[in-house]
Design an enzyme around this catalytic site. Structure first.
Site, PDB file in Angstrom:
ATOM      1  N   GLN A  20       0.856  -1.184   0.000  1.00 10.14           N
ATOM      2  CA  GLN A  20       0.000   0.000   0.000  1.00 10.14           C
ATOM      3  C   GLN A  20       0.894   1.237   0.000  1.00 10.14           C
ATOM      4  O   GLN A  20       1.689   1.426   0.928  1.00 10.14           O
ATOM      5  CB  GLN A  20      -0.872  -0.014   1.256  1.00 10.14           C
ATOM      6  CG  GLN A  20      -2.036   0.930   1.163  1.00 10.14           C
ATOM      7  CD  GLN A  20      -2.856   0.957   2.441  1.00 10.14           C
ATOM      8  OE1 GLN A  20      -2.303   1.045   3.529  1.00 10.14           O
ATOM      9  NE2 GLN A  20      -4.165   0.879   2.308  1.00 10.14           N
ATOM     10  N   TYR A  59      -5.807  10.336   5.765  1.00 17.31           N
ATOM     11  CA  TYR A  59      -4.449  10.635   5.336  1.00 17.31           C
ATOM     12  C   TYR A  59      -4.500  11.561   4.108  1.00 17.31           C
ATOM     13  O   TYR A  59      -5.562  12.025   3.719  1.00 17.31           O
ATOM     14  CB  TYR A  59      -3.674   9.338   5.094  1.00 17.31           C
ATOM     15  CG  TYR A  59      -3.501   8.547   6.383  1.00 17.31           C
ATOM     16  CD1 TYR A  59      -2.935   9.148   7.509  1.00 17.31           C
ATOM     17  CD2 TYR A  59      -3.927   7.229   6.501  1.00 17.31           C
ATOM     18  CE1 TYR A  59      -2.782   8.444   8.708  1.00 17.31           C
ATOM     19  CE2 TYR A  59      -3.786   6.526   7.693  1.00 17.31           C
ATOM     20  CZ  TYR A  59      -3.208   7.148   8.793  1.00 17.31           C
ATOM     21  OH  TYR A  59      -3.072   6.457   9.977  1.00 17.31           O
ATOM     22  N   ARG A  89      -7.539  -7.535  12.103  1.00 22.11           N
ATOM     23  CA  ARG A  89      -7.275  -7.983  13.472  1.00 22.11           C
ATOM     24  C   ARG A  89      -7.552  -9.473  13.657  1.00 22.11           C
ATOM     25  O   ARG A  89      -6.810 -10.161  14.371  1.00 22.11           O
ATOM     26  CB  ARG A  89      -8.106  -7.142  14.442  1.00 22.11           C
ATOM     27  CG  ARG A  89      -7.621  -5.703  14.495  1.00 22.11           C
ATOM     28  CD  ARG A  89      -8.665  -4.764  15.037  1.00 22.11           C
ATOM     29  NE  ARG A  89      -9.841  -4.668  14.166  1.00 22.11           N
ATOM     30  CZ  ARG A  89     -10.899  -3.906  14.407  1.00 22.11           C
ATOM     31  NH1 ARG A  89     -10.936  -3.192  15.510  1.00 22.11           N
ATOM     32  NH2 ARG A  89     -11.911  -3.868  13.562  1.00 22.11           N
ATOM     33  N   ARG A 126      -7.749   2.049  -1.845  1.00 24.56           N
ATOM     34  CA  ARG A 126      -8.550   1.958  -0.621  1.00 24.56           C
ATOM     35  C   ARG A 126      -9.165   3.325  -0.353  1.00 24.56           C
ATOM     36  O   ARG A 126      -8.455   4.335  -0.317  1.00 24.56           O
ATOM     37  CB  ARG A 126      -7.695   1.525   0.573  1.00 24.56           C
ATOM     38  CG  ARG A 126      -8.501   1.546   1.874  1.00 24.56           C
ATOM     39  CD  ARG A 126      -7.744   0.974   3.046  1.00 24.56           C
ATOM     40  NE  ARG A 126      -7.792  -0.469   3.049  1.00 24.56           N
ATOM     41  CZ  ARG A 126      -8.003  -1.229   4.146  1.00 24.56           C
ATOM     42  NH1 ARG A 126      -8.207  -0.667   5.326  1.00 24.56           N
ATOM     43  NH2 ARG A 126      -8.010  -2.523   4.077  1.00 24.56           N
TER      44      ARG A 126
HETATM   45  C1  LIG Z   1      -2.584  -2.484  13.761  1.00 23.76           C
HETATM   46  C2  LIG Z   1      -3.388  -2.011  12.585  1.00 23.76           C
HETATM   47  C3  LIG Z   1      -2.743  -1.281  11.585  1.00 23.76           C
HETATM   48  C4  LIG Z   1      -3.463  -0.846  10.463  1.00 23.76           C
HETATM   49  N1  LIG Z   1      -2.791  -0.218   9.450  1.00 23.76           N
HETATM   50  C5  LIG Z   1      -3.428   0.051   8.287  1.00 23.76           C
HETATM   51  C6  LIG Z   1      -2.704   0.482   7.146  1.00 23.76           C
HETATM   52  O1  LIG Z   1      -1.468   0.542   7.142  1.00 23.76           O
HETATM   53  N2  LIG Z   1      -3.424   0.779   6.038  1.00 23.76           N
HETATM   54  C7  LIG Z   1      -4.785   0.653   5.995  1.00 23.76           C
HETATM   55  O2  LIG Z   1      -5.393   0.971   4.976  1.00 23.76           O
HETATM   56  N3  LIG Z   1      -5.485   0.176   7.045  1.00 23.76           N
HETATM   57  C8  LIG Z   1      -4.838  -0.144   8.166  1.00 23.76           C
HETATM   58  N4  LIG Z   1      -5.527  -0.693   9.205  1.00 23.76           N
HETATM   59  C9  LIG Z   1      -6.949  -1.026   9.035  1.00 23.76           C
HETATM   60  C10 LIG Z   1      -7.115  -2.500   8.612  1.00 23.76           C
HETATM   61  O3  LIG Z   1      -6.520  -2.740   7.351  1.00 23.76           O
HETATM   62  C11 LIG Z   1      -8.606  -2.897   8.548  1.00 23.76           C
HETATM   63  O4  LIG Z   1      -9.252  -2.147   7.561  1.00 23.76           O
HETATM   64  C12 LIG Z   1      -9.301  -2.683   9.882  1.00 23.76           C
HETATM   65  O5  LIG Z   1      -8.543  -3.209  10.961  1.00 23.76           O
HETATM   66  C13 LIG Z   1     -10.708  -3.318   9.894  1.00 23.76           C
HETATM   67  O6  LIG Z   1     -10.646  -4.695   9.618  1.00 23.76           O
HETATM   68  P1  LIG Z   1     -10.706  -5.817  10.803  1.00 23.76           P
HETATM   69  O7  LIG Z   1     -11.993  -5.591  11.546  1.00 23.76           O
HETATM   70  O8  LIG Z   1     -10.657  -7.126  10.068  1.00 23.76           O
HETATM   71  O9  LIG Z   1      -9.507  -5.583  11.663  1.00 23.76           O
HETATM   72  C14 LIG Z   1      -4.846  -1.104  10.353  1.00 23.76           C
HETATM   73  C15 LIG Z   1      -5.491  -1.807  11.375  1.00 23.76           C
HETATM   74  C16 LIG Z   1      -4.774  -2.270  12.471  1.00 23.76           C
HETATM   75  C17 LIG Z   1      -5.480  -3.054  13.534  1.00 23.76           C
END
Ligand SMILES: Cc1cc2nc3c(=O)[nH]c(=O)nc-3n(C[C@H](O)[C@H](O)[C@H](O)COP(=O)(O)O)c2cc1C
Length: 368
Positions: free
Chosen positions: A102, A183, A325, A231
């Site tokens: 990304q 962002y 997560r 995204r």
């Molecule tokens: C530790 C962590 C770091 C994340 N870093 C990014 C990132 O670098 N880029 C991004 O688009 N989303 C990031 N997210 C969001 C996740 O990609 C995802 O969209 C979000 O956690 C919801 O999905 P989930 O319920 O399966 O965790 C991050 C989420 C977590 C928990």
């Protein structure tokens, strides 16, 4: 009957062995020069061996000010490229997942501590920087960012192009452009932040102009056979903000420029957003963007159950399912989901006797 979740999915010349995607997740674990470390080998290698169709590496800054923290990955020089190439090579040795990254710029939300250390701003004296944005509008509690001039926007496009070329040199299969979570590129899109009065602000077309220029420029240097996605935050969850209809319009423009899919995330612009959380809370956005643009979509956000993921695909709401997560908590999620759906996920030979279909047999017999 085979499941949808474990049916391969083609994006240009890349074929995902299944629709399970590891969502990009920032690790804030690079060294201070933005280089990948052993943490990244462990983190990505862990999934590469565990059967998902695609792994999208975390947000990677296209310039020093594009990182969120001084410990985020960067991709503006050869040394950083080589450090990522090592991780890409390692992942390819152990599994068949398509590997994406990304490309990101933190904009006005940059220069903070690693989240587990604290929410504080890191000043230039401690390795931080003055954040930049479309407008001199601060994210509440953060410094007022420097508003980019038109000349600086041109330089920034060049930085995205350099990072894209370096991503190709590092061996990635796919680039995802980060236009979400408050962002930089999301700030351009959102009327809550973008107060510019030149051609990069104002109406929807003006606010989309810079993110579309970036996409066009990087698509031009990324190999035609390799896929690209974007995204978005499908909504700001705030009155007067960016919304899902705007996201549909943005997706149509991106499709015309050669975008292959949209990931529907949400929020991140305003701390007073009125977000409605729950299982699959962003799936309807993926469905609407898919219907309005004809682009493939990736659903993400509290999708943790195999049948839930399968139902989203069966209903035609999305084409891929990203997990964050949940798949961190259980890196073998793809194996377990395949078992639950009566299907198969890639499984490495050296682990064969640990597969549930063989685990309860007499391993001394299998060994001979
Ligand atoms: C530790 C962590 C770091 C994340 N870093 C990014 C990132 O670098 N880029 C991004 O688009 N989303 C990031 N997210 C969001 C996740 O990609 C995802 O969209 C979000 O956690 C919801 O999905 P989930 O319920 O399966 O965790 C991050 C989420 C977590 C928990």
């Amino acid at each position: 009957m085979p499941s949808q979740l474990f049916t391969p999915f083609r994006l240009r010349e890349s074929v995902l062995p299944n629709r399970v995607v590891v969502s990009p997740m920032a690790q804030y674990s690079a060294d201070t020069q933005g280089l990948a470390t052993n943490w990244h080998l462990m983190h990505y290698g862990n999934w590469a061996v565990s059967g998902p169709g695609m792994i999208i590496f975390e947000a990677i800054g296209v310039e020093p000010r594009g990182r969120v923290t001084p410990r985020c990955l960067g991709l503006w020089n050869e040394q950083q490229m080589r450090s990522l190439k090592t991780v890409v090579g390692f992942c390819r040795e152990v599994g068949p997942a398509v590997l994406g990254l990304q490309l990101a710029h933190s904009g006005r939300k940059g220069s903070t501590q690693q989240p587990w250390v604290g929410p504080n701003v890191v000043g230039p004296e401690a390795g931080g920087w003055e954040p930049i944005s479309c407008s001199a509008e601060a994210y509440p509690g953060r410094p007022v960012p420097h508003a980019l001039s038109q000349g600086e926007l041109t330089e920034l496009v060049a930085n995205y192009v350099t990072s894209t070329r370096l991503a190709e040199a590092a061996g990635f299969d796919l680039v995802e452009l980060h236009c979400a979570h408050g962002y930089l590129l999301h700030s351009f899109l959102s009327p809550l932040v973008n107060t510019r009065n030149d051609q990069y602000g104002g109406d929807l077309a003006g606010r989309m102009r810079f993110p579309l220029e970036v996409f066009r420029a990087i698509r031009a240097v990324w190999p035609a056979g390799k896929p690209m996605g974007v995204r978005v935050s499908a909504t700001d969850w705030k009155e007067g903000g960016w919304d899902v209809a705007d996201s549909g319009a943005f997706a149509r423009e991106l499709k015309a420029l050669g975008c292959d899919y949209i990931t529907a995330s949400s929020g991140g612009t305003a701390p007073d957003q009125k977000i409605v959380l729950g299982p699959g809370y962003q799936v309807a956005f993926a469905a609407q963007i898919r219907a309005e643009s004809g682009l493939a979509t990736m659903a993400v956000g509290q999708i943790n159950e195999p049948q839930q993921a399968e139902d989203i695909l069966q209903a035609g709401q999305a084409d891929m399912i990203a997990l964050g997560r949940g798949i961190t908590w259980n890196p073998r999620w793809a194996w377990h989901a395949a078992e639950a759906l009566g299907d198969k996920a890639p499984f490495p030979g050296p682990y064969a006797r640990s597969h549930s279909s063989l685990r309860f047999s007499d391993f001394t017999v299998k060994r001979s």
